[in-house]
Scaffold this motif. Structure first.
Motif, PDB file in Angstrom:
ATOM      1  N   ALA A 163       0.861  -1.183   0.000  1.00 28.31           N
ATOM      2  CA  ALA A 163       0.000   0.000   0.000  1.00 28.31           C
ATOM      3  C   ALA A 163       0.895   1.230   0.000  1.00 28.31           C
ATOM      4  O   ALA A 163       1.804   1.351   0.825  1.00 28.31           O
ATOM      5  CB  ALA A 163      -0.911   0.002   1.223  1.00 28.31           C
ATOM      6  N   TYR A 169      -4.783   5.379  -0.549  1.00 30.70           N
ATOM      7  CA  TYR A 169      -3.792   4.330  -0.782  1.00 30.70           C
ATOM      8  C   TYR A 169      -3.832   3.906  -2.246  1.00 30.70           C
ATOM      9  O   TYR A 169      -4.898   3.726  -2.829  1.00 30.70           O
ATOM     10  CB  TYR A 169      -4.058   3.112   0.098  1.00 30.70           C
ATOM     11  CG  TYR A 169      -3.765   3.327   1.566  1.00 30.70           C
ATOM     12  CD1 TYR A 169      -2.455   3.481   2.018  1.00 30.70           C
ATOM     13  CD2 TYR A 169      -4.801   3.365   2.500  1.00 30.70           C
ATOM     14  CE1 TYR A 169      -2.182   3.667   3.365  1.00 30.70           C
ATOM     15  CE2 TYR A 169      -4.530   3.550   3.851  1.00 30.70           C
ATOM     16  CZ  TYR A 169      -3.217   3.704   4.269  1.00 30.70           C
ATOM     17  OH  TYR A 169      -2.959   3.895   5.590  1.00 30.70           O
ATOM     18  N   TRP A 191      -2.626   0.687  -4.391  1.00 30.79           N
ATOM     19  CA  TRP A 191      -2.278  -0.698  -4.104  1.00 30.79           C
ATOM     20  C   TRP A 191      -1.532  -1.301  -5.284  1.00 30.79           C
ATOM     21  O   TRP A 191      -1.927  -1.124  -6.439  1.00 30.79           O
ATOM     22  CB  TRP A 191      -3.543  -1.520  -3.840  1.00 30.79           C
ATOM     23  CG  TRP A 191      -4.390  -0.937  -2.738  1.00 30.79           C
ATOM     24  CD1 TRP A 191      -5.390  -0.021  -2.866  1.00 30.79           C
ATOM     25  CD2 TRP A 191      -4.290  -1.226  -1.344  1.00 30.79           C
ATOM     26  NE1 TRP A 191      -5.931   0.275  -1.645  1.00 30.79           N
ATOM     27  CE2 TRP A 191      -5.277  -0.442  -0.685  1.00 30.79           C
ATOM     28  CE3 TRP A 191      -3.485  -2.066  -0.587  1.00 30.79           C
ATOM     29  CZ2 TRP A 191      -5.469  -0.477   0.686  1.00 30.79           C
ATOM     30  CZ3 TRP A 191      -3.686  -2.103   0.783  1.00 30.79           C
ATOM     31  CH2 TRP A 191      -4.656  -1.318   1.407  1.00 30.79           C
ATOM     32  N   THR A 230      -9.193  -2.630   0.706  1.00 30.89           N
ATOM     33  CA  THR A 230      -8.518  -2.352  -0.546  1.00 30.89           C
ATOM     34  C   THR A 230      -9.473  -1.707  -1.542  1.00 30.89           C
ATOM     35  O   THR A 230     -10.674  -1.609  -1.302  1.00 30.89           O
ATOM     36  CB  THR A 230      -7.930  -3.642  -1.158  1.00 30.89           C
ATOM     37  OG1 THR A 230      -8.995  -4.572  -1.393  1.00 30.89           O
ATOM     38  CG2 THR A 230      -6.905  -4.269  -0.239  1.00 30.89           C
TER      39      THR A 230
END
Length: 637
Positions: free
Chosen positions: A375, A382, A384, A419
């Protein structure tokens, strides 16, 4: 005396027969054989916790396999490494009458490296035996005993191991020498289970009996979400020689950072200089991260070593840099080290990966997961990246790690973070086509497909395939078009916008149906959605649409000279809680063309079983309207 001798003999014969037939398969209760490819006769695990540094467990698992499809429920593999020792291991095979026909001893098991050929992982090994059945049904009983100093990854327990498998008896027992060693247990989906729970000083015990098999249904939830199971953890444990005391996710993340990751991100000066030179002149952290990610993709390769086998400590960044390969942990840690060298923050992240979404429990901190990613914090969000992928664009993880809770490891401790999600309209596909219909019923033209989100993930790998594989893909994708031929296709992969574009010339003879002076044809040649969920008289489970999507289509068809439109479908709009469908066909006689416009939105969601038939009806209407036909008639027969 003769009577006593005869009675003794009969008693011995009875006991012998009972022992001999303990795993007979012919008289199993029908409640266990219904919907079952295998019946687990006994699933037994007894765990003893001697200290945070010592745990032993004894396993016995006997499975009666009813048919070939039931073989996957048999287990004859045990993993070991320098912390985990297999003290005993053996297996027995019984015929349908329950008579022993084979005894598989420890010497018969193969001792294999978990990842042969990769020197970094030689400590991780498997004892395994592959049994080839000669008849059905048969029963295989697998027994082993393990002693380990790893107490962090505590064995969980599933009372039912999977779809189409029933359980006669399931027994899970934990004993411990000291009250401070009592584990925490979280229970899931135990309602309706015939379960006996027992807790005494130094002992926890769970026994369940006669659990019927569950038959999978269309859109069934992931088995883990409905299975009766236990999650177990020790607050004080040891993993790979490192002691820990963990009560929550913050402490667990802090322990991973301070022990398993400690000093694993060191690089040699030559590599540091190289990566700094790559980002020379770049001041934006996100752009620097993209450059580093591209470097990792081009200079390393992935080897598959799952966390449960390969250990939890990643290979050092120096070693990955030297050999140019690593597993998910090693490559994530290596990328983190490279980013650190150019002053870009990133966080090692542990996650449950796979197309089926699996969350970490936000209120039950324990070692879990099967994958590691990174991350990268940037301007309040964030980004990813999956460092094992050599093809995915920066910041795009696809359906392997999307939309699920994961553990981010920071110097301040661990955090559960969700996520990136690709929701409904974000999983977008636009299909356009211009094609000509001849008076013989042939079609020719070009189709253009643009995809984003998860639909991008399903299409962009086309550019890596050879010509024959691409042609096969389109023939499968457009399997409603007979005699399809593909011309010189072109692909454009915009990795910054994450949009994949396909331009596909085509032609096909006899697409339309000729009937006297008439031509019948389906305008929607390129995106018919014919999926209809299976029908059930008595749906038993809720249904789960894991990912939604949104398709828009627009086709322009040049009609053959000398034909007019005789019949054309009416416009259609369907609005439901599951999604929306629109379809409209317009005839332009002055241009002798038909314009087709269509859209389909399917919404992600978890729905009760009572709504399944409503959803199925919606999909039936979509399929019916996608196949709607136009009728053309000759103007001068």
């Amino acid at each position: 005396m003769r009577f006593i001798f005869l009675a003794s003999s009969l008693l011995c014969m009875f006991v012998s027969s009972a022992q001999e037939n303990k795993y007979q398969a012919l008289l199993l209760d029908k409640s266990l054989t219904d919907n079952a490819n295998a019946v687990v006769r006994l699933d037994y695990m007894k765990i003893h916790i001697g200290s945070p540094q010592k745990m032993t467990y004894t396993v016995r698992r006997a499975v009666t396999v009813m048919n070939k499809r039931g073989n996957r429920h048999v287990r004859t593999t045990a993993s070991h490494d320098k912390e985990t020792h297999i003290k005993k291991i053996e297996a027995f095979v019984y015929d349908r009458q329950g008579r022993e026909i084979e005894h598989i001893k420890k010497k018969d098991f193969r001792d294999l490296s978990a990842v042969d050929g990769f020197s970094l992982y030689t400590d991780d090994r498997l004892l395994t035996f592959d049994y080839t059945p000669i008849q059905y049904p048969y029963t295989l009983e697998f027994r082993y005993e393990v002693e380990t100093s790893d107490t962090g990854f505590f064995p969980p327990w599933y009372f039912l191991g999977g779809y189409l498998s029933s359980v006669e008896k399931s027994h899970y027992e934990i004993t411990y020498d000291d009250p401070g060693l009592k584990p925490d247990i979280k229970k899931y989906n135990l309602e309706g289970l015939s379960l006996v729970e027992k807790e005494e000083p130094g002992q926890l015990l769970f026994t369940a009996t006669n659990i019927p098999a569950i038959r999978p249904e269309s859109l069934s939830p992931g088995f883990r979400s409905i299975a009766p199971r236990l999650a177990v953890r020790l607050k004080d444990f040891t993993l790979k020689g490192h002691d820990a005391s963990v009560a929550d996710w913050k402490q667990l993340g802090g322990w991973i950072d301070n022990t398993l990751l400690k000093d694993r991100d060191i690089l040699n000066e030559e590599t540091i200089a190289k990566v700094r030179n790559l980002v020379k002149g770049e001041t934006d952290d996100l752009q620097k991260a993209k450059i580093v990610y591209k470097y990792v993709q081009e200079n390393t390769r992935y080897v598959s070593v799952q966390i449960g086998i390969g250990g939890w400590k990643p290979i050092s960044a120096i070693d990955v840099d030297r050999v140019k390969y690593g597993d998910c942990k090693g490559l994530s840690n290596y990328t983190h080290a490279l980013l650190k060298a150019v002053d870009v923050a990133s966080f090692y992240t542990v996650i449950h990966a796979g197309e089926r979404k699996v969350d970490f429990d936000s209120d039950f901190a324990r070692l879990q997961g099967n994958h590691a990613i990174l991350a990268i914090p940037y301007k309040g969000q964030y980004y990813w990246i999956d460092c094992t992928s050599q093809v995915h664009p920066f910041g795009f993880v696809g359906d392997f790690t999307d939309d699920r809770n994961a553990l981010i490891v920071t110097p301040e401790g661990g955090k559960i973070v969700r996520t990136v999600s690709y929701l409904n309209e974000q999983n977008y596909q636009k299909t356009t086509a211009d094609y000509t219909l001849s008076h013989e019923g042939h079609i020719s033209g070009e189709a253009r497909i643009e995809t984003e989100g998860i639909q991008y993930d399903n299409h962009f790998k086309l550019e890596t395939l050879d010509h024959d594989e691409v042609v096969k893909h389109y023939k499968d994708y457009w399997d409603n078009i007979n005699n399809l031929k593909i011309g010189t296709y072109r692909f454009e992969n915009n990795r910054d916008s994450i949009v994949f574009t396909e331009k596909v010339p085509f032609n096909a003879v006899n697409y339309a149906t000729l009937s006297g002076d008439r031509i019948l044809f389906t305008v929607n040649a390129f995106n018919r959605n014919s999926y209809i969920p299976d029908r059930y008289r008595n749906r038993r489970q809720p249904f789960d649409i894991q990912r939604g999507f949104f398709d828009e289509d627009e086709f322009l068809v040049k009609l053959p000279e000398g034909f007019n439109v005789e019949a054309i479908p009416e416009p259609k709009q369907i609005d439901t809680e599951f999604g929306r469908y629109t379809m409209r066909i317009q005839y332009h006689p002055e241009m002798n063309t038909v314009q087709y416009q269509r859209s389909l939105l399917i919404k992600q969601g978890f729905y009760p079983k009572e709504k399944y038939n409503l959803y199925r009806d919606f999909r039936k209407q979509v399929a019916r309207n996608d196949n709607a036909q136009i009728v053309l008639v000759k103007t001068n027969p």
